[in-house]
Design a protein around this motif. Structure first.
Motif, PDB file in Angstrom:
ATOM      1  N   PRO A   1      54.866  47.274  27.733  1.00 34.71           N
ATOM      2  CA  PRO A   1      54.598  46.102  28.545  1.00 34.71           C
ATOM      3  C   PRO A   1      54.651  46.416  30.041  1.00 34.71           C
ATOM      4  CG  PRO A   1      56.167  45.539  26.822  1.00 34.71           C
ATOM      5  CD  PRO A   1      55.913  47.012  26.753  1.00 34.71           C
ATOM      6  N   VAL A   2      55.578  47.256  30.441  1.00 34.90           N
ATOM      7  CA  VAL A   2      55.696  47.571  31.864  1.00 34.90           C
ATOM      8  C   VAL A   2      54.471  48.352  32.327  1.00 34.90           C
ATOM      9  CG1 VAL A   2      57.039  48.830  33.575  1.00 34.90           C
ATOM     10  CG2 VAL A   2      58.206  47.529  31.795  1.00 34.90           C
ATOM     11  N   LEU A   3      54.056  49.334  31.544  1.00 32.20           N
ATOM     12  CA  LEU A   3      52.888  50.127  31.928  1.00 32.20           C
ATOM     13  C   LEU A   3      51.620  49.284  31.881  1.00 32.20           C
ATOM     14  CD1 LEU A   3      53.617  53.498  30.131  1.00 32.20           C
ATOM     15  CD2 LEU A   3      53.869  52.957  32.548  1.00 32.20           C
ATOM     16  N   ALA A   4      51.528  48.377  30.930  1.00 34.97           N
ATOM     17  CA  ALA A   4      50.340  47.525  30.841  1.00 34.97           C
ATOM     18  C   ALA A   4      50.231  46.635  32.073  1.00 34.97           C
ATOM     19  CB  ALA A   4      50.395  46.677  29.572  1.00 34.97           C
ATOM     20  N   GLY A   5      51.337  46.074  32.490  1.00 31.26           N
ATOM     21  CA  GLY A   5      51.322  45.237  33.691  1.00 31.26           C
ATOM     22  C   GLY A   5      50.961  46.022  34.930  1.00 31.26           C
ATOM     23  N   GLN A   6      51.510  47.226  35.057  1.00 31.88           N
ATOM     24  CA  GLN A   6      51.189  48.067  36.201  1.00 31.88           C
ATOM     25  C   GLN A   6      49.717  48.466  36.198  1.00 31.88           C
ATOM     26  OE1 GLN A   6      53.089  48.894  38.854  1.00 31.88           O
ATOM     27  NE2 GLN A   6      54.541  47.443  37.991  1.00 31.88           N
ATOM     28  N   PHE A   7      49.174  48.750  35.003  1.00 34.26           N
ATOM     29  CA  PHE A   7      47.760  49.104  34.908  1.00 34.26           C
ATOM     30  C   PHE A   7      46.886  47.946  35.356  1.00 34.26           C
ATOM     31  CE2 PHE A   7      43.737  49.218  32.616  1.00 34.26           C
ATOM     32  CZ  PHE A   7      43.270  50.467  32.991  1.00 34.26           C
ATOM     33  N   VAL A   8      47.205  46.747  34.925  1.00 34.56           N
ATOM     34  CA  VAL A   8      46.401  45.574  35.294  1.00 34.56           C
ATOM     35  C   VAL A   8      46.479  45.336  36.795  1.00 34.56           C
ATOM     36  CG1 VAL A   8      46.218  43.070  35.063  1.00 34.56           C
ATOM     37  CG2 VAL A   8      46.516  44.478  33.036  1.00 34.56           C
ATOM     38  N   VAL A   9      47.677  45.410  37.354  1.00 32.69           N
ATOM     39  CA  VAL A   9      47.851  45.134  38.784  1.00 32.69           C
ATOM     40  C   VAL A   9      47.145  46.185  39.634  1.00 32.69           C
ATOM     41  CG1 VAL A   9      49.568  45.085  40.634  1.00 32.69           C
ATOM     42  CG2 VAL A   9      49.970  43.831  38.514  1.00 32.69           C
ATOM     43  N   ARG A  10      47.285  47.457  39.280  1.00 29.20           N
ATOM     44  CA  ARG A  10      46.789  48.521  40.151  1.00 29.20           C
ATOM     45  C   ARG A  10      45.350  48.924  39.894  1.00 29.20           C
ATOM     46  NH1 ARG A  10      51.585  52.249  41.925  1.00 29.20           N
ATOM     47  NH2 ARG A  10      53.253  50.745  41.758  1.00 29.20           N
ATOM     48  N   TYR A  11      44.868  48.730  38.661  1.00 31.42           N
ATOM     49  CA  TYR A  11      43.544  49.263  38.358  1.00 31.42           C
ATOM     50  C   TYR A  11      42.554  48.196  37.897  1.00 31.42           C
ATOM     51  CZ  TYR A  11      40.031  52.400  36.425  1.00 31.42           C
ATOM     52  OH  TYR A  11      38.864  53.051  36.157  1.00 31.42           O
ATOM     53  N   ALA A  12      42.900  47.435  36.882  1.00 30.46           N
ATOM     54  CA  ALA A  12      41.935  46.483  36.311  1.00 30.46           C
ATOM     55  C   ALA A  12      41.659  45.310  37.237  1.00 30.46           C
ATOM     56  CB  ALA A  12      42.438  45.990  34.963  1.00 30.46           C
ATOM     57  N   SER A  13      42.666  44.856  37.953  1.00 25.52           N
ATOM     58  CA  SER A  13      42.440  43.690  38.822  1.00 25.52           C
ATOM     59  C   SER A  13      41.633  44.039  40.075  1.00 25.52           C
ATOM     60  CB  SER A  13      43.777  43.070  39.227  1.00 25.52           C
ATOM     61  OG  SER A  13      44.515  43.973  40.012  1.00 25.52           O
ATOM     62  N   LYS A  14      41.465  45.314  40.355  1.00 28.60           N
ATOM     63  CA  LYS A  14      40.692  45.740  41.532  1.00 28.60           C
ATOM     64  C   LYS A  14      39.189  45.821  41.240  1.00 28.60           C
ATOM     65  CE  LYS A  14      44.506  46.690  43.810  1.00 28.60           C
ATOM     66  NZ  LYS A  14      45.188  45.627  44.438  1.00 28.60           N
ATOM     67  N   ALA A  15      38.797  45.543  40.013  1.00 29.89           N
ATOM     68  CA  ALA A  15      37.379  45.600  39.653  1.00 29.89           C
ATOM     69  C   ALA A  15      36.632  44.468  40.356  1.00 29.89           C
ATOM     70  CB  ALA A  15      37.223  45.481  38.142  1.00 29.89           C
ATOM     71  N   PRO A  16      35.368  44.700  40.711  1.00 31.19           N
ATOM     72  CA  PRO A  16      34.610  43.673  41.440  1.00 31.19           C
ATOM     73  C   PRO A  16      34.300  42.425  40.608  1.00 31.19           C
ATOM     74  CG  PRO A  16      33.219  45.569  40.967  1.00 31.19           C
ATOM     75  CD  PRO A  16      34.605  45.935  40.550  1.00 31.19           C
ATOM     76  N   THR A  17      34.142  42.596  39.280  1.00 32.25           N
ATOM     77  CA  THR A  17      33.832  41.436  38.436  1.00 32.25           C
ATOM     78  C   THR A  17      34.781  41.409  37.249  1.00 32.25           C
ATOM     79  OG1 THR A  17      32.261  42.651  37.054  1.00 32.25           O
ATOM     80  CG2 THR A  17      31.370  41.565  39.020  1.00 32.25           C
ATOM     81  N   PHE A  18      34.815  40.262  36.585  1.00 32.09           N
ATOM     82  CA  PHE A  18      35.649  40.130  35.390  1.00 32.09           C
ATOM     83  C   PHE A  18      35.141  41.057  34.282  1.00 32.09           C
ATOM     84  CE2 PHE A  18      36.609  38.060  31.314  1.00 32.09           C
ATOM     85  CZ  PHE A  18      37.998  38.051  31.400  1.00 32.09           C
ATOM     86  N   ASN A  19      33.838  41.212  34.190  1.00 31.57           N
ATOM     87  CA  ASN A  19      33.249  42.085  33.179  1.00 31.57           C
ATOM     88  C   ASN A  19      33.718  43.531  33.379  1.00 31.57           C
ATOM     89  OD1 ASN A  19      31.646  42.837  31.038  1.00 31.57           O
ATOM     90  ND2 ASN A  19      29.791  43.057  32.274  1.00 31.57           N
ATOM     91  N   ALA A  20      33.710  43.996  34.593  1.00 30.79           N
ATOM     92  CA  ALA A  20      34.164  45.356  34.880  1.00 30.79           C
ATOM     93  C   ALA A  20      35.653  45.500  34.577  1.00 30.79           C
ATOM     94  CB  ALA A  20      33.879  45.702  36.338  1.00 30.79           C
ATOM     95  N   SER A  21      36.421  44.457  34.870  1.00 28.63           N
ATOM     96  CA  SER A  21      37.848  44.478  34.575  1.00 28.63           C
ATOM     97  C   SER A  21      38.091  44.606  33.075  1.00 28.63           C
ATOM     98  CB  SER A  21      38.512  43.209  35.115  1.00 28.63           C
ATOM     99  OG  SER A  21      39.866  43.168  34.776  1.00 28.63           O
TER     100      SER A  21
END
Length: 101
Positions: A1-21
């Motif tokens: 859970p900790v790594l998943a949250g960090q991944f979302v905050v640092r990498y997935a949420s930086k995508a330009p669109t929801f589809n890319a995320s």
């Protein structure tokens, strides 16, 4: 859970669109699943190799040990199984936990 949250905050949420995320998240989950399969395969092979070495036949001049015979387990009906579970408080609690989940 900790790594998943960090991944979302640092990498997935930086995508330009929801589809890319979603593509980034799907890729990460797929990679994690593949790594789990690889580590499982590697661990299984390692255990099989070490057991094969431990179970190797005795050398010449040595007496091989005989394996003890397996005890035959009694076959219990559903009612007998329920009585057995009810006889122990510990097993009752585990049964309640499993059935409740």
């Amino acid at each position: 859970p900790v790594l998943a949250g960090q991944f979302v905050v640092r990498y997935a949420s930086k995508a330009p669109t929801f589809n890319a995320s979603m593509h980034r998240l799907t890729g990460a989950v797929t990679f994690a699943g593949a790594m789990i399969c690889y580590f499982y395969h590697a661990a299984t092979k390692y255990v099989e190799r070490t057991e094969r070495v431990a179970d190797a036949p005795a050398g010449e001049g040595e007496i091989a040990e005989e394996k003890p015979k397996k005890k035959k387990k009694p076959s219990m009906s559903m009612l007998e199984s329920a009585k057995f579970l009810a006889s122990s408080q510990y097993l009752r609690l585990i049964a309640v936990l499993v059935l409740g989940y």
